[in-house]
Scaffold this active site. Structure first.
Site, mmCIF file in Angstrom:
data_model
loop_
_atom_site.group_PDB
_atom_site.id
_atom_site.type_symbol
_atom_site.label_atom_id
_atom_site.label_comp_id
_atom_site.label_asym_id
_atom_site.label_seq_id
_atom_site.Cartn_x
_atom_site.Cartn_y
_atom_site.Cartn_z
ATOM 1 N N HIS A 1 -9.401 7.137 3.429
ATOM 2 C CA HIS A 1 -10.166 5.969 3.057
ATOM 3 C C HIS A 1 -11.311 5.773 3.639
ATOM 4 O O HIS A 1 -12.362 5.209 3.403
ATOM 5 C CB HIS A 1 -9.215 5.023 3.093
ATOM 6 C CG HIS A 1 -7.881 4.917 2.491
ATOM 7 N ND1 HIS A 1 -6.774 4.209 2.620
ATOM 8 C CD2 HIS A 1 -7.561 5.960 1.484
ATOM 9 C CE1 HIS A 1 -5.777 4.540 1.777
ATOM 10 N NE2 HIS A 1 -6.322 5.778 0.899
ATOM 11 N N HIS B 1 -7.373 3.560 -7.047
ATOM 12 C CA HIS B 1 -7.170 4.121 -5.490
ATOM 13 C C HIS B 1 -7.122 5.652 -5.469
ATOM 14 O O HIS B 1 -7.463 6.465 -4.385
ATOM 15 C CB HIS B 1 -5.710 3.590 -5.066
ATOM 16 C CG HIS B 1 -5.466 3.864 -3.576
ATOM 17 N ND1 HIS B 1 -6.133 3.257 -2.723
ATOM 18 C CD2 HIS B 1 -4.849 5.032 -2.983
ATOM 19 C CE1 HIS B 1 -5.931 4.142 -1.616
ATOM 20 N NE2 HIS B 1 -5.053 4.903 -1.896
ATOM 21 N N ASP C 1 -8.897 8.220 -2.762
ATOM 22 C CA ASP C 1 -8.328 9.347 -2.236
ATOM 23 C C ASP C 1 -9.196 10.570 -2.568
ATOM 24 O O ASP C 1 -9.410 11.435 -1.611
ATOM 25 C CB ASP C 1 -6.875 9.617 -2.615
ATOM 26 C CG ASP C 1 -6.180 8.555 -1.914
ATOM 27 O OD1 ASP C 1 -6.213 8.009 -1.092
ATOM 28 O OD2 ASP C 1 -4.724 8.252 -2.431
ATOM 29 N N HIS D 1 -2.934 14.513 -3.103
ATOM 30 C CA HIS D 1 -3.683 14.977 -2.026
ATOM 31 C C HIS D 1 -3.651 16.702 -2.140
ATOM 32 O O HIS D 1 -4.562 17.235 -1.818
ATOM 33 C CB HIS D 1 -3.281 14.512 -0.657
ATOM 34 C CG HIS D 1 -3.651 13.164 -0.387
ATOM 35 N ND1 HIS D 1 -5.191 12.899 -0.255
ATOM 36 C CD2 HIS D 1 -3.198 11.997 -0.328
ATOM 37 C CE1 HIS D 1 -5.253 11.355 -0.100
ATOM 38 N NE2 HIS D 1 -4.128 11.042 -0.188
HETATM 39 ZN ZN LIG Z 1 -4.942 6.386 -0.258
#
Ligand SMILES: [Zn+2]
Length: 315
Positions: free
Chosen positions: A94, A252, A256, A279
């Site tokens: 972030h 969000h 990321d 991720h």
């Molecule tokens: Zn995040």
């Protein structure tokens, strides 16, 4: 375009989402060409290992773990004594996303622990913080890079497709079997400080109540609170204040993704289309982009890219 750094040193404090530890971080201006460098201070913390501190450059080679957050590490012995434990900084995404959106190329980030604080679960506090640090152009030229052919990364129903484009454009789609999430998509072009602040920064991390016990057993989310995470049970959002946008979840995910893109050290001119990313898939994407930057022929042959497994915990 010229490189930039911040004008003045600024500090903030908070609790690490996964470690639960209180952390102080300080940003300082850095020289042209030095990039984004994390500096762990006074490492008497168990995860950070012994010794008198270490540095980790925010780059693709430093990716250590993709489970629930982006963790960067220096390999054992690489920046100290052989046999030292792996030294790491967790949950960098972030803050890195905010630095990337603010077009800051060079900054030194001192961290008193082994994780960047969760703040309110979003990048908003970092937006205010970076604004207070100011920005100044430097003498060196900023790196940009283009790809010359599409790159596709696939893992079952998850995929990322990257096409050549005139500027960075991100399209993201998620599909969760949950009444509050379902299928959501969002697109961002012309990413800058203003777009980031208005459309993305306030979107918070989210998690499911039924996963909390397993996460705690794994030593994760120990600092997770309803104040820094959108928590869902099987039917609803448990946070009293509700959501900040109905599609806060996909917004969000883009935060990321931008944080993971910051590991490239340059802004790719590309259209990135993500379906059900996380991720782990983001990290395969930055590895592929890095490979294409260094040797275009490797990236054009996807078989040359080592496959990595992805699990349900890839968020
Ligand atoms: Zn995040």
């Amino acid at each position: 375009m010229q490189q930039s750094t911040i004008v003045r040193r600024v500090a903030c404090q908070g609790i690490g989402l996964h470690s639960g530890e209180e952390v102080e971080i300080t940003l300082s201006p850095a020289a042209p060409g030095s990039g984004i460098v994390f500096v762990a201070l006074g490492c008497d913390h168990r995860d950070a290992g012994g010794g008198s501190g270490f540095e980790i450059s925010a780059c693709v080679d430093a990716i250590h773990s993709s489970s629930r957050a982006t963790t960067l590490a220096v390999a054992s012995g690489a920046n100290g004594n052989e046999g030292d434990p792996v030294r790491q900084i967790a949950t960098v995404e972030h803050l890195l996303a905010t630095i990337f959106a603010f077009e800051i190329d060079n900054v030194r980030i001192e961290v008193s622990g082994s994780e960047i604080p969760a703040m309110d679960g979003s990048a908003s506090p970092f937006v205010d913080w970076l604004r207070s640090a100011g920005r100044i152009a430097q003498t060196a030229t900023r790196d940009e890079f283009s790809i010359d052919a599409p790159i596709v990364i696939r893992d079952g129903e998850r995929s990322i497709r990257i096409d050549p484009a005139d500027e960075l454009r991100i399209s993201y789609e998620i599909d969760f079997d949950h009444p509050c999430i379902g299928r959501q998509s969002f697109e961002v072009t012309g990413l800058d400080e203003k777009v980031f602040e208005e459309e993305l920064a306030a979107a918070r991390t989210f998690g499911f109540a039924h996963e909390v016990e397993a996460l705690h057993r794994a030593g994760l989310a120990l600092g997770g609170r309803i104040e820094n995470t959108v928590v869902l049970d099987d039917e609803k959002v448990l946070n009293a204040e509700g959501l900040r946008w109905p599609d806060e979840f996909v917004r969000h995910k883009i935060v990321d993704l931008i944080g993971d893109l910051a590991l490239l050290g340059a802004r790719p001119k590309a259209h990135i289309q993500v379906v059900r990313g996380g991720h782990r898939l983001h990290h395969r994407m930055v590895e592929a982009l890095m490979a294409s930057r260094e040797s275009p022929s490797i990236a054009r042959n996807p078989r040359a890219l080592a496959p990595t497994s992805t699990s349900a915990s890839d968020r």
